[in-house]
Design an enzyme around this catalytic site. Structure first.
Site, PDB file in Angstrom:
ATOM      1  N   GLN A  69       0.745  -1.199  -0.116  1.00 17.87           N
ATOM      2  CA  GLN A  69       0.032  -0.036   0.085  1.00 17.87           C
ATOM      3  C   GLN A  69       0.758   1.246   0.029  1.00 17.87           C
ATOM      4  OE1 GLN A  69      -2.734  -1.761   3.407  1.00 17.87           O
ATOM      5  NE2 GLN A  69      -3.678   0.033   2.672  1.00 17.87           N
ATOM      6  N   HIS A  70       0.184   2.336  -0.310  1.00 18.32           N
ATOM      7  CA  HIS A  70       0.608   3.579  -0.162  1.00 18.32           C
ATOM      8  C   HIS A  70       1.741   4.336  -0.939  1.00 18.32           C
ATOM      9  CE1 HIS A  70      -1.750   2.894   3.510  1.00 18.32           C
ATOM     10  NE2 HIS A  70      -0.697   2.113   4.012  1.00 18.32           N
ATOM     11  N   ASP A 222      -2.242  -4.717  -0.444  1.00 13.84           N
ATOM     12  CA  ASP A 222      -1.895  -6.301  -0.038  1.00 13.84           C
ATOM     13  C   ASP A 222      -2.699  -6.618   1.118  1.00 13.84           C
ATOM     14  OD1 ASP A 222      -0.366  -4.628   1.702  1.00 13.84           O
ATOM     15  OD2 ASP A 222       1.521  -5.811   1.079  1.00 13.84           O
TER      16      ASP A 222
HETATM   17  O1  LIG Z   1       1.794   0.197   4.993  1.00 13.74           O
HETATM   18  C1  LIG Z   1       1.292  -0.669   5.024  1.00 13.74           C
HETATM   19  C2  LIG Z   1      -0.349  -0.997   5.473  1.00 13.74           C
HETATM   20  O2  LIG Z   1      -0.670   0.166   5.564  1.00 13.74           O
HETATM   21  C3  LIG Z   1       2.092  -2.115   4.742  1.00 13.74           C
HETATM   22  O3  LIG Z   1       1.243  -3.215   5.155  1.00 13.74           O
HETATM   23  C4  LIG Z   1       2.029  -2.206   3.090  1.00 13.74           C
HETATM   24  O4  LIG Z   1       1.092  -2.625   2.633  1.00 13.74           O
HETATM   25  C5  LIG Z   1       3.527  -3.230   3.108  1.00 13.74           C
HETATM   26  O5  LIG Z   1       3.102  -4.510   3.106  1.00 13.74           O
HETATM   27  P1  LIG Z   1       3.991  -5.755   3.389  1.00 13.74           P
HETATM   28  O6  LIG Z   1       5.054  -5.815   2.286  1.00 13.74           O
HETATM   29  O7  LIG Z   1       4.545  -5.974   4.730  1.00 13.74           O
HETATM   30  O8  LIG Z   1       3.154  -7.032   3.347  1.00 13.74           O
END
Ligand SMILES: O=C(CO)[C@@H](O)[C@H](O)COP(=O)(O)O
Ligand SMILES: Nc1ncnc2c1ncn2[C@@H]1O[C@H](COP(=O)(O)OP(=O)(O)O)[C@@H](O)[C@H]1O
Length: 459
Positions: A69-70, A222
Site C-alpha cells: 500500500q501507499h 496487499d
Molecule cells: O503500509 C502498510 C499498510 O498500511 C503495509 O502493510 C504495506 O502494505 C506493506 O506490506 P508488506 O510488504 O509488509 O506486506
C-alpha cells in the site's frame, strides 16, 4: 479447468499463484525478489512481475494484482516514471505529515475527512515532500498512482485511463472510504496543484485485458488482498507479519479513529478494513538472528528455549523508525539488561516478544474501535516461526489460527480475478485450510513489561 492468476507485489518480493477458479486450488506458483530500500523504481516491480509470472500469466483467464500500500508512483505526461517510488516505510515525509495535520485543523479533521490521520506512510505526505524538496521533479508530475495501480496499468498495456480500487485508494489520504469519493482538495493541499489519479473501479469489475487476453480485475492493496484470500468469520482479526506488521479486520461500517492508531481503510468487497500497521515485523527477527550469529531456525530454537518474559529483557523494536506508535525517528532499545538476563536465548525471545507486543497493542486498538476479537489469524513470512506462534498466543490472549502455508495476498487477488470473471454478486467460496490452532496462552506480564519500557523511553 478455468485458471486465474493472483499477484502479490509486496515490499520484498513478487509472488504469483495460478489457481483453479472453481476450487481455489493452487496449481503453480512463481516468485522474484524486489530491490531493497525505501525508494524503488517501479519498473523493477514490473520486471519482477514478468519474471515471477513467466509461464503462468499466459495460462490465466483473469488476473489481479495485490500490492504494497501507499507507495507514491509519479508519472509524467508520457507515462514515464518521474523518480523512484517512495514506499510505505520511507519516513522522510514525517515532517510533511505533521504540517498537513496542522493545516487541515488537526487529527480529528483528517479522521473525519478520510478516515486516517497523516503519518509518513500515506501517499499524500509523500506528495507534499516531493513538492517541497524536489520542485523540478514535482513540476513534471502528471499523475500519481499506487504500486498495484501501476502494475495493473502495465498489464493492460498502459491505457489512457489508470484504474485502482477502494481498498488501495483508501490508503492515499485523498480518498474517503466513508463517502467513496476522492477529496481533490486534500490532494491539492498535499501537492499544491491537481494531478491525475486512477479511476476507482467497482470491486469485481473487469477493467481491461492483458496482452494474452486475460481479463484484469481491479486489484487492491496487499492487506485487502489477504483479507479476501482468507475466508474470515465474524470475530476474526488477521495479524500479518511481513516487512510490515499489520492487524486488521473486515467491518461493515467505516472507522474514523482521531488518535490515528487505526486507519479506516476500505476492503476489496465494498466493506471496510480498519487496520493498524507497524514498520517493524519480520525483519526484526532477521536482524536479531544476525546479531546472534545464527539463522532464522537458530533464532527460533533459542527463543523457544528461553522462559516467557526473556528474563526481564524488553526489546522496543523500532529498528526502522516506527509508525504505530507514531515515532518516525525512533531507534530500537533493549532494556533491563542484567548479567543474568543477557543470554542469546533471552535476546532471541525479547526480539519475538517485542515484535508481537506492538501488534498486540494494535489488536487492542481495533477492539477499542468496536472490532470483535475472538481469534487471531496469523499470516506473512514470520508466521512460519514456531516461536512466533507460541508467543502470539500468549500476548494476544486469544486462540491463534495459522492457516495452511500459502500466499494469501496473491490468493486474494486470484479470488478477486475469479469473481470478476464469474460476474457473480459475491466472490467464489474457496475453503480455508488451517495448519494449526494454538490455544490462548495465559498472561505472563510480557505486555506489561513492554508497556512500561515504552512509557519510560517514549512517554
Ligand atoms: O503500509 C502498510 C499498510 O498500511 C503495509 O502493510 C504495506 O502494505 C506493506 O506490506 P508488506 O510488504 O509488509 O506486506
Ligand atoms: N521461518 C521464518 N521465521 C521468521 N521469519 C521468516 C521465516 N520465513 C520467512 N521469514 C521472513 O518473512 C519475510 C517475508 O515475508 P512476506 O510476508 O513475504 O513479506 P513482504 O510481504 O513484506 O514482502 C522476510 O523478512 C523473511 O525473513
Amino acid at each position: 479447468m478455468t485458471l486465474v492468476a493472483g499477484i502479490d507485489s509486496s515490499t520484498q518480493s513478487c509472488k504469483v499463484v495460478l489457481v483453479d477458479a472453481d476450487s481455489g486450488a493452487v496449481v503453480a506458483t512463481g516468485r522474484a525478489d524486489h530491490p531493497d530500500g525505501t525508494e524503488v523504481d517501479p519498473r523493477a516491480w514490473w520486471d519482477a512481475l514478468q519474471q515471477a509470472g513467466d509461464g503462468l500469466l499466459e495460462r490465466a483467464a483473469a488476473v489481479a494484482v495485490g500490492g504494497q500500500q501507499h507507495g507514491m508512483v509519479v508519472l509524467d505526461d508520457a507515462g514515464e516514471v518521474v523518480r523512484p517510488a517512495l514506499l510505505w516505510n520511507d519516513t522522510r515525509s514525517a515532517g510533511a505529515a505533521r504540517d498537513l495535520t496542522a493545516e487541515l485543523g488537526g487529527p480529528a479533521a483528517w479522521a473525519e475527512a478520510v478516515g486516517l490521520v497523516p503519518v509518513a506512510s500515506f501517499t499524500v505526505t509523500k506528495l507534499r515532500w516531493l513538492a517541497r524538496h524536489e520542485p523540478d521533479n514535482a513540476a513534471r508530475v502528471e499523475q500519481v498512482m499506487l504500486p498495484h495501480d501501476y502494475l495493473s496499468w502495465q498489464l493492460a498495456g498502459r491505457p489512457n485511463e489508470a484504474v485502482t480500487d477502494r481498498g488501495d485508494a483508501s490508503g492515499t489520504g485523498y480518498w474517503s472510504a466513508a463517502t467513496n469519493e476522492y477529496r481533490p482538495d486534500l490532494l491539492e493541499l498535499g501537492f499544491g496543484r491537481t494531478i491525475g489519479v486512477p479511476r476507482v473501479a467497482a470491486p469485481a469489475e473487469v477493467t481491461g485485458s492483458t496482452a494474452s487476453g486475460a481479463a484484469i480485475a481491479p486489484g487492491t492493496g496487499d492487506n485487502m488482498g489477504a483479507a479476501l484470500g482468507l475466508t474470515l468469520e465474524p470475530g476474526d482479526v488477521v495479524v500479518s507479519l511481513g516487512t510490515s506488521g499489520t492487524a486488521f479486520a473486515v467491518s461493515e461500517a467505516p472507522v474514523a479513529d482521531r488518535t490515528g492508531t487505526v486507519a479506516g481503510f476500505a476492503d476489496a468487497t465494498g466493506r471496510h478494513l480498519p487496520l493498524v500497521a507497524t514498520l517493524n515485523a519480520a525483519r526484526v527477527l532477521t536482524a536479531a538472528a544476525t546479531l546472534l550469529g545464527t539463522d532464522l531456525a537458530g533464532l527460533d530454537r533459542l527463543a523457544l528455549e528461553a522462559d516467557s518474559g526473556a528474563g526481564g529483557l524488553v526489546l522496543l523494536p523500532y529498528l526502522d523508525g516506527e509508525r504505530t506508535p507514531d515515532l518516525p525517528d525512533a531507534t530500537g532499545s533493549l532494556v533491563n539488561l542484567t548479567r543474568a538476563a543477557m543470554t542469546p536465548r533471552n535476546l532471541a525471545r525479547a526480539a519475538v516478544e517485542g515484535m508481537l507486543c506492538g501488534l498486540a497493542d494494535g489488536v487492542d486498538a481495533l477492539a477499542a474501535q468496536g472490532v470483535s476479537v475472538r481469534r487471531v489469524l496469523l499470516i506473512g513470512g514470520a508466521a512460519k516461526s514456531a516461536a512466533v506462534r507460541a508467543v502470539a498466543a500468549e500476548v494476544f490472549g486469544t486462540p491463534v489460527v495459522v492457516p495452511a502455508p500459502g500466499e494469501y495476498v496473491a490468493l486474494g487477488a486470484a479470488r478477486q480475478a475469479a469473481w470478476a470473471l464469474s460476474g457473480a454478486a459475491t466472490p467464489p467460496a474457496w475453503p480455508l485450510d488451517v495448519e494449526t490452532t494454538v490455544d490462548a496462552g495465559a498472561g505472563t506480564g510480557v505486555r506489561e513489561a513492554y508497556a512500561a519500557a515504552r512509557q519510560r523511553l517514549h512517554g
